[in-house]
Design a protein around this motif. Structure first.
Motif, short mmCIF file in Angstrom:
data_model
loop_
_atom_site.label_atom_id
_atom_site.label_comp_id
_atom_site.label_asym_id
_atom_site.label_seq_id
_atom_site.Cartn_x
_atom_site.Cartn_y
_atom_site.Cartn_z
N ALA A 23 0.84 -1.20 0.00
CA ALA A 23 0.00 0.00 0.00
C ALA A 23 0.87 1.25 0.00
CB ALA A 23 -0.93 0.00 1.21
N ASP A 24 1.96 1.21 0.77
CA ASP A 24 2.89 2.35 0.78
C ASP A 24 3.50 2.56 -0.59
OD1 ASP A 24 2.45 3.03 3.44
OD2 ASP A 24 4.17 1.87 4.18
N LEU A 26 2.26 1.83 -3.43
CA LEU A 26 1.25 2.36 -4.34
C LEU A 26 0.83 3.79 -3.99
CD1 LEU A 26 -1.07 -0.74 -4.67
CD2 LEU A 26 0.42 0.21 -6.45
N GLY A 27 1.13 4.21 -2.76
CA GLY A 27 0.73 5.54 -2.32
C GLY A 27 -0.78 5.67 -2.18
N ASP A 28 -1.43 4.57 -1.87
CA ASP A 28 -2.89 4.53 -1.78
C ASP A 28 -3.32 4.57 -0.31
OD1 ASP A 28 -5.60 3.61 -1.60
OD2 ASP A 28 -5.38 2.65 -3.57
N ASP A 29 -3.88 5.71 0.11
CA ASP A 29 -4.26 5.87 1.52
C ASP A 29 -5.37 4.92 1.94
OD1 ASP A 29 -2.35 7.72 2.17
OD2 ASP A 29 -3.67 9.46 1.96
N ALA A 30 -6.30 4.62 1.06
CA ALA A 30 -7.38 3.70 1.42
C ALA A 30 -6.81 2.31 1.70
CB ALA A 30 -8.42 3.63 0.31
N LEU A 31 -5.92 1.84 0.85
CA LEU A 31 -5.27 0.55 1.08
C LEU A 31 -4.36 0.60 2.30
CD1 LEU A 31 -4.35 -0.68 -2.52
CD2 LEU A 31 -6.14 -1.54 -1.00
N ARG A 32 -3.68 1.72 2.48
CA ARG A 32 -2.81 1.89 3.64
C ARG A 32 -3.62 1.79 4.93
NH1 ARG A 32 -0.25 6.49 2.06
NH2 ARG A 32 1.39 5.30 1.06
N VAL A 66 -14.92 4.27 0.46
CA VAL A 66 -14.26 3.15 -0.20
C VAL A 66 -14.90 1.84 0.24
CG1 VAL A 66 -12.09 1.84 -0.34
CG2 VAL A 66 -12.07 4.33 -0.53
N THR A 68 -15.00 -1.95 1.00
CA THR A 68 -14.03 -2.96 1.39
C THR A 68 -14.72 -3.99 2.27
OG1 THR A 68 -11.86 -3.35 2.38
CG2 THR A 68 -13.25 -1.71 3.47
#
Length: 174
Positions: A23-24, A26-32, A66, A68
Motif C-alpha cells: 500500500a505504501d 502504491l501511495g494509496d491511503d485507502a489501502l494503507r 471506499v 471494502t
C-alpha cells in the motif's frame, strides 16, 4: 485475516506487513488504512495489545466511501479492538458511525456485521434494551443475506441477548 481466523496468527504477521509495504509503494491511503487495520488486528491477536499509533493512523486515513470487506474497515477493527479491551465508549462511537453510514448507503451486509458487534457492546455494557434493538437490526440485516453465515450470526446475536437477559431456554433454542 484468513490466517488469523484459521489460528495461524504467527503466520499472518508477514503477509500483514507485506500488505502495508504494498500500500505504501502504491501511495494509496485507502489501502494503507486497511493494511494498518490488518496489522493492528494481527498485533492484538499476537498478544501485543492495541497499537494505538497504528490504529489512529488507520482511522485517520480511512476513506468512508471506499468499499471494502468489513474485516478490513478500520472503523470496525477499531471498534472491535476497543470492545475487546473494555473501551466501550470508544467502541460505541465507532460502531454508531458505521451503522449510520451503512444504513444510509444500503449496505445490508456491512450493516449486519456492525449491528452484530453492537449487540456484543450493549450486552457487555449491561444495556439490554439497546442490545435488543441492535439484535433486531442485526437479525433483520443478516437474515436478508440468505447465507449460512448470515443466519448463524443472526441466531448468535439472538442467543447472546437472550443469555444476557437470563432467558436460558431462548438462548439455547437460538
Amino acid at each position: 485475516f484468513v490466517l488469523c481466523n484459521l489460528g495461524l496468527v504467527v503466520e499472518a504477521e508477514a503477509p500483514a506487513r507485506g500488505a502495508l509495504a504494498g500500500a505504501d509503494a502504491l501511495g494509496d491511503d485507502a489501502l494503507r488504512a486497511q493494511a494498518l487495520a490488518l496489522e493492528a488486528t494481527v498485533d492484538f491477536a499476537l498478544g501485543r495489545g492495541i497499537s494505538e499509533a497504528r490504529l489512529a493512523r488507520a482511522l485517520t486515513l480511512e476513506i468512508a466511501d471506499v468499499r471494502t470487506s468489513s474485516v478490513l474497515r478500520p472503523s470496525l477493527v477499531g471498534a472491535l479492538l476497543h470492545l475487546w479491551t473494555g473501551r466501550l465508549d470508544e467502541s460505541r462511537l465507532l460502531l454508531g458511525g458505521l451503522c449510520d453510514r451503512h444504513a444510509e448507503r444500503g449496505e445490508e451486509h456491512e450493516l449486519g456485521w456492525a449491528c452484530y458487534a453492537l449487540v456484543w457492546l450493549e450486552c457487555w455494557s449491561g444495556n439490554l434494551p439497546s442490545a435488543t434493538r441492535a439484535m433486531d437490526e442485526a437479525f433483520e440485516q443478516l437474515e436478508q443475506l440468505r447465507t449460512r453465515n448470515g443466519r448463524a450470526l443472526a441466531l448468535a446475536a439472538r442467543a447472546q441477548v437472550a443469555a444476557w437477559g437470563g432467558r436460558e431456554e431462548d438462548a439455547r433454542r437460538s
